[in-house]
Scaffold this motif. Structure first.
Motif, PDB file in Angstrom:
ATOM      1  N   ARG A  33      82.158-122.544  31.135  1.00 21.03           N
ATOM      2  CA  ARG A  33      83.337-122.921  31.915  1.00 21.03           C
ATOM      3  C   ARG A  33      83.386-122.170  33.241  1.00 21.03           C
ATOM      4  O   ARG A  33      83.704-122.749  34.282  1.00 21.03           O
ATOM      5  N   PHE A  34      83.073-120.869  33.240  1.00 24.51           N
ATOM      6  CA  PHE A  34      83.109-120.148  34.512  1.00 24.51           C
ATOM      7  C   PHE A  34      81.792-120.271  35.280  1.00 24.51           C
ATOM      8  O   PHE A  34      81.776-120.171  36.507  1.00 24.51           O
ATOM      9  N   LEU A  35      80.676-120.509  34.571  1.00 25.91           N
ATOM     10  CA  LEU A  35      79.414-120.707  35.280  1.00 25.91           C
ATOM     11  C   LEU A  35      79.391-122.026  36.039  1.00 25.91           C
ATOM     12  O   LEU A  35      78.699-122.152  37.053  1.00 25.91           O
ATOM     13  N   ALA A  36      80.151-123.009  35.557  1.00 24.95           N
ATOM     14  CA  ALA A  36      80.187-124.307  36.224  1.00 24.95           C
ATOM     15  C   ALA A  36      80.799-124.217  37.619  1.00 24.95           C
ATOM     16  O   ALA A  36      80.511-125.044  38.482  1.00 24.95           O
ATOM     17  N   VAL A  37      81.641-123.217  37.833  1.00 20.49           N
ATOM     18  CA  VAL A  37      82.265-123.016  39.153  1.00 20.49           C
ATOM     19  C   VAL A  37      81.936-121.599  39.629  1.00 20.49           C
ATOM     20  O   VAL A  37      82.814-120.833  40.002  1.00 20.49           O
ATOM     21  N   TRP A  38      80.644-121.263  39.627  1.00 19.51           N
ATOM     22  CA  TRP A  38      80.215-119.896  39.908  1.00 19.51           C
ATOM     23  C   TRP A  38      80.594-119.437  41.310  1.00 19.51           C
ATOM     24  O   TRP A  38      80.793-118.244  41.531  1.00 19.51           O
ATOM     25  N   THR A  39      80.713-120.355  42.251  1.00 22.08           N
ATOM     26  CA  THR A  39      81.116-119.936  43.594  1.00 22.08           C
ATOM     27  C   THR A  39      82.539-119.387  43.597  1.00 22.08           C
ATOM     28  O   THR A  39      82.880-118.516  44.406  1.00 22.08           O
ATOM     29  N   GLN A  40      83.360-119.876  42.682  1.00 22.12           N
ATOM     30  CA  GLN A  40      84.741-119.403  42.580  1.00 22.12           C
ATOM     31  C   GLN A  40      84.865-118.194  41.673  1.00 22.12           C
ATOM     32  O   GLN A  40      85.660-117.280  41.943  1.00 22.12           O
ATOM     33  N   THR A  41      84.098-118.155  40.590  1.00 23.68           N
ATOM     34  CA  THR A  41      84.271-117.108  39.584  1.00 23.68           C
ATOM     35  C   THR A  41      83.353-115.908  39.777  1.00 23.68           C
ATOM     36  O   THR A  41      83.654-114.825  39.287  1.00 23.68           O
ATOM     37  N   LEU A  42      82.216-116.081  40.461  1.00 25.50           N
ATOM     38  CA  LEU A  42      81.279-114.981  40.657  1.00 25.50           C
ATOM     39  C   LEU A  42      81.091-114.627  42.131  1.00 25.50           C
ATOM     40  O   LEU A  42      81.125-113.443  42.499  1.00 25.50           O
ATOM     41  N   LEU A  43      80.892-115.631  42.979  1.00 27.74           N
ATOM     42  CA  LEU A  43      80.660-115.351  44.391  1.00 27.74           C
ATOM     43  C   LEU A  43      81.937-114.899  45.093  1.00 27.74           C
ATOM     44  O   LEU A  43      81.913-113.950  45.894  1.00 27.74           O
ATOM     45  N   ALA A  44      83.060-115.552  44.787  1.00 28.26           N
ATOM     46  CA  ALA A  44      84.324-115.193  45.436  1.00 28.26           C
ATOM     47  C   ALA A  44      84.737-113.751  45.157  1.00 28.26           C
ATOM     48  O   ALA A  44      85.150-113.040  46.089  1.00 28.26           O
ATOM     49  N   PRO A  45      84.664-113.254  43.899  1.00 30.70           N
ATOM     50  CA  PRO A  45      84.998-111.836  43.672  1.00 30.70           C
ATOM     51  C   PRO A  45      84.102-110.877  44.441  1.00 30.70           C
ATOM     52  O   PRO A  45      84.560-109.832  44.902  1.00 30.70           O
ATOM     53  N   LEU A  46      82.821-111.235  44.595  1.00 34.24           N
ATOM     54  CA  LEU A  46      81.905-110.392  45.364  1.00 34.24           C
ATOM     55  C   LEU A  46      82.336-110.322  46.828  1.00 34.24           C
ATOM     56  O   LEU A  46      82.346-109.245  47.433  1.00 34.24           O
ATOM     57  N   MET A  47      82.728-111.454  47.384  1.00 40.10           N
ATOM     58  CA  MET A  47      83.188-111.486  48.770  1.00 40.10           C
ATOM     59  C   MET A  47      84.495-110.713  48.923  1.00 40.10           C
ATOM     60  O   MET A  47      84.695-109.996  49.917  1.00 40.10           O
TER      61      MET A  47
END
Length: 270
Positions: A33-47
């Motif tokens: 569920r979170f990997l499907a929107v990795w730009t929101q769940t993984l990349l966004a927190p990094l930014m």
């Protein structure tokens, strides 16, 4: 004979056998569920973490001097990382449950032969996986940009997993309790965010007045951030062993409450 065998299987399942297939399916669903929107769940927190570090460095970094014997940005980095981890772990479980309740498909989780403990572990698997991946991404960024190499990587990993499990469990409690998105937003804004921001993320609690210092030591998130700071830069405001005990107890207590709510179907079953 076939019916009798089926009844025996049910009896064994009820009194202790773990539904590994169902648990694996639920855990994998939460991860996908979170990997499907990795730009929101993984990349966004990094930014977001990078922006926090950049803004603080530009605003007060050069004038702040050393904190606990290390440059201010080095002191700040582990706190930002842990704050990001716990926010994402909380969001993973709470949003999953609230969205399912609002859309009316929470029954898809409740109907399969899963016990309350199995449902709890399935949701926590997603929260811990997301929190750990976020921490890994930020940690690699810190090593590449700030040349921060973890002093005690195993200790840092233990506190990251504990933090993700603690806030993941709290997210389950909040998701079960909330029936609307605005209720979840209120819990996030008035409970989770203050716990994260007022826990030594941006400062050493040793600089606080005595009363505020005592209050900070009552906050479990303080020990999570302090423990990760010890694991990353090797210094902390309190004993890592005390932090481990407090965080373990808090995680167990929150997960016990979440298990009781899932087991009873509180605010989940009509």
């Amino acid at each position: 004979m076939a019916d009798q065998g089926y009844q025996v299987e049910l009896g064994a399942r009820r009194f202790g056998r773990v539904n590994w297939l169902g648990l694996k399916a639920l855990a994998w669903r939460e991860v996908k569920r979170f990997l499907a929107v990795w730009t929101q769940t993984l990349l966004a927190p990094l930014m977001t973490a990078a922006l926090f570090l950049m803004i603080f460095n530009i605003a007060i970094g050069p004038r702040r001097g050393d904190v606990m014997g290390v440059p201010f940005l080095t002191f700040l980095a582990p706190g930002i990382m842990m704050m990001t981890v716990i926010q994402n772990a909380f969001a993973n479980t709470s949003s999953s449950i609230v969205i399912a309740k609002v859309q009316g498909n929470i029954v898809d989780t409740l109907m399969p032969p899963l016990s309350g403990l199995e449902i709890l572990l399935g949701y926590l698997a997603g929260a811990v996986a997301r929190g750990t991946l976020v921490a890994l991404a930020i940690g690699l960024g810190l090593m590449a940009v700030l040349q921060i190499v973890p002093a005690h990587p195993l200790a840092a990993l233990v506190f990251i997993v504990l933090g993700a499990a603690f806030l993941g469990g709290l997210g389950i409690v909040a998701g079960v309790f909330a029936d609307k998105f605005d209720q979840m937003a209120a819990i996030t804004n008035f409970i989770v965010t203050p716990l994260a921001f007022l826990s030594g993320t941006f400062y050493s609690v040793e600089a606080l007045p005595p009363v505020l210092k005592v209050i900070s030591h009552l906050n479990p998130v303080f020990y999570l951030i302090d423990g990760v700071r010890f694991g990353v830069i090797g210094t902390s405001d309190s004993s890592p062993w005390l932090g481990l005990a407090v965080c373990s107890g808090a995680t167990f207590g929150v997960c016990l409450l979440a298990w009781a709510m899932l087991r009873s179907g509180y605010r989940l079953k009509p």
